[in-house]
Design an enzyme around this catalytic site. Structure first.
Site, PDB file in Angstrom:
ATOM      1  N   VAL A  64       0.812  -1.223   0.000  1.00 37.81           N
ATOM      2  CA  VAL A  64       0.000   0.000   0.000  1.00 37.81           C
ATOM      3  C   VAL A  64       0.841   1.267   0.000  1.00 37.81           C
ATOM      4  O   VAL A  64       0.295   2.364  -0.098  1.00 37.81           O
ATOM      5  CB  VAL A  64      -0.972   0.012   1.201  1.00 37.81           C
ATOM      6  CG1 VAL A  64      -1.980  -1.105   1.085  1.00 37.81           C
ATOM      7  CG2 VAL A  64      -0.215  -0.087   2.527  1.00 37.81           C
ATOM      8  N   GLY A  65       2.145   1.129   0.104  1.00 35.83           N
ATOM      9  CA  GLY A  65       3.019   2.295   0.081  1.00 35.83           C
ATOM     10  C   GLY A  65       4.462   1.880  -0.090  1.00 35.83           C
ATOM     11  O   GLY A  65       4.822   0.733   0.206  1.00 35.83           O
ATOM     12  N   GLY A  67       8.676   3.654  -0.101  1.00 40.89           N
ATOM     13  CA  GLY A  67       9.655   4.723  -0.074  1.00 40.89           C
ATOM     14  C   GLY A  67      11.016   4.158  -0.408  1.00 40.89           C
ATOM     15  O   GLY A  67      11.153   2.986  -0.757  1.00 40.89           O
ATOM     16  N   HIS A  68      12.048   4.988  -0.283  1.00 35.77           N
ATOM     17  CA  HIS A  68      13.400   4.539  -0.605  1.00 35.77           C
ATOM     18  C   HIS A  68      13.859   3.433   0.341  1.00 35.77           C
ATOM     19  O   HIS A  68      14.468   2.451  -0.096  1.00 35.77           O
ATOM     20  CB  HIS A  68      14.376   5.711  -0.523  1.00 35.77           C
ATOM     21  CG  HIS A  68      15.811   5.318  -0.688  1.00 35.77           C
ATOM     22  ND1 HIS A  68      16.323   4.858  -1.884  1.00 35.77           N
ATOM     23  CD2 HIS A  68      16.838   5.287   0.198  1.00 35.77           C
ATOM     24  CE1 HIS A  68      17.599   4.563  -1.719  1.00 35.77           C
ATOM     25  NE2 HIS A  68      17.943   4.823  -0.468  1.00 35.77           N
ATOM     26  N   LYS A  87       5.371  -2.510   8.145  1.00 37.32           N
ATOM     27  CA  LYS A  87       6.347  -1.633   7.508  1.00 37.32           C
ATOM     28  C   LYS A  87       7.664  -2.381   7.427  1.00 37.32           C
ATOM     29  O   LYS A  87       8.236  -2.764   8.455  1.00 37.32           O
ATOM     30  CB  LYS A  87       6.501  -0.336   8.290  1.00 37.32           C
ATOM     31  CG  LYS A  87       7.261   0.754   7.527  1.00 37.32           C
ATOM     32  CD  LYS A  87       7.146   2.094   8.231  1.00 37.32           C
ATOM     33  CE  LYS A  87       7.758   3.205   7.393  1.00 37.32           C
ATOM     34  NZ  LYS A  87       7.631   4.534   8.065  1.00 37.32           N
ATOM     35  N   ASP A 182       5.519  16.626  12.375  1.00 33.32           N
ATOM     36  CA  ASP A 182       5.100  16.450  10.983  1.00 33.32           C
ATOM     37  C   ASP A 182       3.592  16.183  10.904  1.00 33.32           C
ATOM     38  O   ASP A 182       3.151  15.257  10.228  1.00 33.32           O
ATOM     39  CB  ASP A 182       5.879  15.314  10.322  1.00 33.32           C
ATOM     40  CG  ASP A 182       5.857  15.410   8.797  1.00 33.32           C
ATOM     41  OD1 ASP A 182       5.565  16.511   8.275  1.00 33.32           O
ATOM     42  OD2 ASP A 182       6.131  14.395   8.128  1.00 33.32           O
TER      43      ASP A 182
END
Length: 312
Positions: A64-65, A67-68, A87, A182
Site C-alpha cells: 500500500v506504500g 519509499g526509498h 512496515k 510532521d
C-alpha cells in the site's frame, strides 16, 4: 471546488531473535501458535501476539506504500486473522544513521498507548529487513478523504471528528515530552470506523532527552521558529547513500503487553538533534505542533494552505 492534489508519496524466514516475552500478552490473544481462522477486520483493542518473529507469520494482501528505505504491506496475521500494516525496511539500503533513526521511531511510537495514535504491535528482523507490525488503517489517510470530499470538510466534521482526536493524541504525546513535528493530513489515518489516528513518527523527538535544533517537517505546516532554523535535515532517507551496512543483531525486548524497545548502540535518540545537556539551545518546542494543528484546521475548512505564494 477543485480537489486537492497529492504532494508526493520474496519474504524469507527470519532467524529467531532473542525476545523476552512478558508474562502477560495482549488482550484476547494467546502467545502460543493457534490454527488460522477466517480473516477478521482489525479491532483497536486487539493485538498480534508478541511471539511473532517471522514475516512468514503474515499473509501479504497487497503493498500500500513504498519509499526509498521501506515498503508498507497490508497483511493478515495467520494466527489471529487480524488485519495489520507491516512496515518493511530494506537493510541493504540502510546505513548506520538510518538504522538508528528507525530504532528511535519504533521506541517513541511504542511508548505511546492512546486510542488516537496508531499502535505498534510487534517489531522483528531477519537478514533482509526490519519489520514493524502496526494497526491497519482500513480507511486510508485524511488527505485522500479530503480530496474525495472536494478539498474541504464541514465545520462540525473538522471540530468533532478530526480536531478532538488529534488534540487528544497531541496532549498525550506532549505530556510525555514528545513532539511529532510532521502533523499533516497524510499522517492522519482512518480506522475501519473512520476514527482519526495520528501516525508516522519518523520526525518525532523526546524533548526530555534531546534539544530540537533541526529544520524538519513539511513546509506548509512548519512554524516560523522552525523555518528559521539553520540546520536542515532531509526527511527519511536522510539524503544519505547506504555507505555503511546496517549493524546486525538489533535486539528487541517485549515490554508489558505490547512491544518494544530496540536496545543496542542504535538506541539513544534521533541522530538529527542534539542530546540533552550538550549545550545546544532548543529554538522551538511543542508549540510548533500546535501551530501545525492550526494550519491543518485552516486547510480542512478552507480547502487550501494558509500560506501560499508563487515565490519564496
Amino acid at each position: 471546488m477543485a480537489q486537492a492534489q497529492p504532494r508526493s508519496m520474496s519474504p524469507s524466514r527470519s532467524e529467531p531473535l532473542s525476545v523476552q516475552l512478558s508474562a502477560k500478552s495482549a488482550p484476547g490473544i494467546k502467545a502460543q501458535r493457534e490454527p488460522a481462522t477466517a480473516p477478521k477486520r482489525h479491532a483497536a483493542q486487539s493485538s498480534v501476539p508478541i511471539a511473532i518473529l517471522s514475516i512468514e507469520d503474515f499473509e501479504i494482501i497487497e503493498q500500500v506504500g513504498e519509499g526509498h528505505l521501506s515498503a508498507v504491506l497490508h497483511c493478515v496475521d495467520v494466527r489471529s486473522g487480524i488485519h495489520v500494516a507491516v512496515k518493511s525496511y530494506h537493510k541493504d539500503r540502510m546505513n548506520l544513521i538510518s538504522s538508528r533513526q528507525v530504532a528511535h521511531e519504533i521506541e517513541l511510537q511504542a511508548s505511546l498507548q492512546h486510542s488516537s495514535i496508531v499502535q505498534i504491535y510487534a517489531a522483528f528482523e531477519d537478514k533482509e529487513g526490519i519489520y514493524v507490525v502496526q494497526e491497519f488503517a482500513l480507511g486510508g489517510d485524511l488527505y485522500a478523504q479530503l480530496a474525495q470530499a472536494g478539498g474541504y470538510l464541514a465545520e462540525d466534521q473538522v471540530a468533532c471528528e478530526v480536531m478532538v482526536p488529534v488534540l487528544a493524541a497531541l496532549g498525550h504525546m506532549h505530556d510525555k515530552g514528545i513532539m511529532h513535528r510532521d502533523i499533516k493530513p497524510e499522517n492522519l489515518l482512518l480506522s475501519e470506523e473512520y476514527e482519526v489516528k495520528l501516525a508516522d513518527f519518523g520526525l518525532a523527538i523526546n524533548t526530555d532527552a534531546q534539544a530540537p535544533i533541526s529544520r524538519v517537517g513539511t513546509l506548509d505546516y512548519m512554524a516560523p521558529e522552525t523555518v528559521r532554523m539553520s540546520t536542515t535535515i532531509k526527511r527519511l532517507p536522510h539524503g544519505l547513500p547506504p555507505q555503511i551496512e546496517a549493524p546486525a543483531g538489533i535486539q528487541i525486548r517485549a515490554t508489558s503487553a505490547m512491544i518494544v524497545r530496540i536496545s543496542t548502540s542504535l538506541a539513544g535518540g534521533s541522530p538529527r538533534d542534539a542530546p540533552a545537556g550538550s549545550g545546544a539551545k532548543a529554538n522551538y518546542g511543542k508549540a510548533a505542533d500546535v501551530w501545525a494543528v492550526g494550519i491543518l484546521t485552516y486547510e480542512l475548512l478552507i480547502g487550501g494552505p494558509a500560506f501560499e505564494a508563487d515565490t519564496k
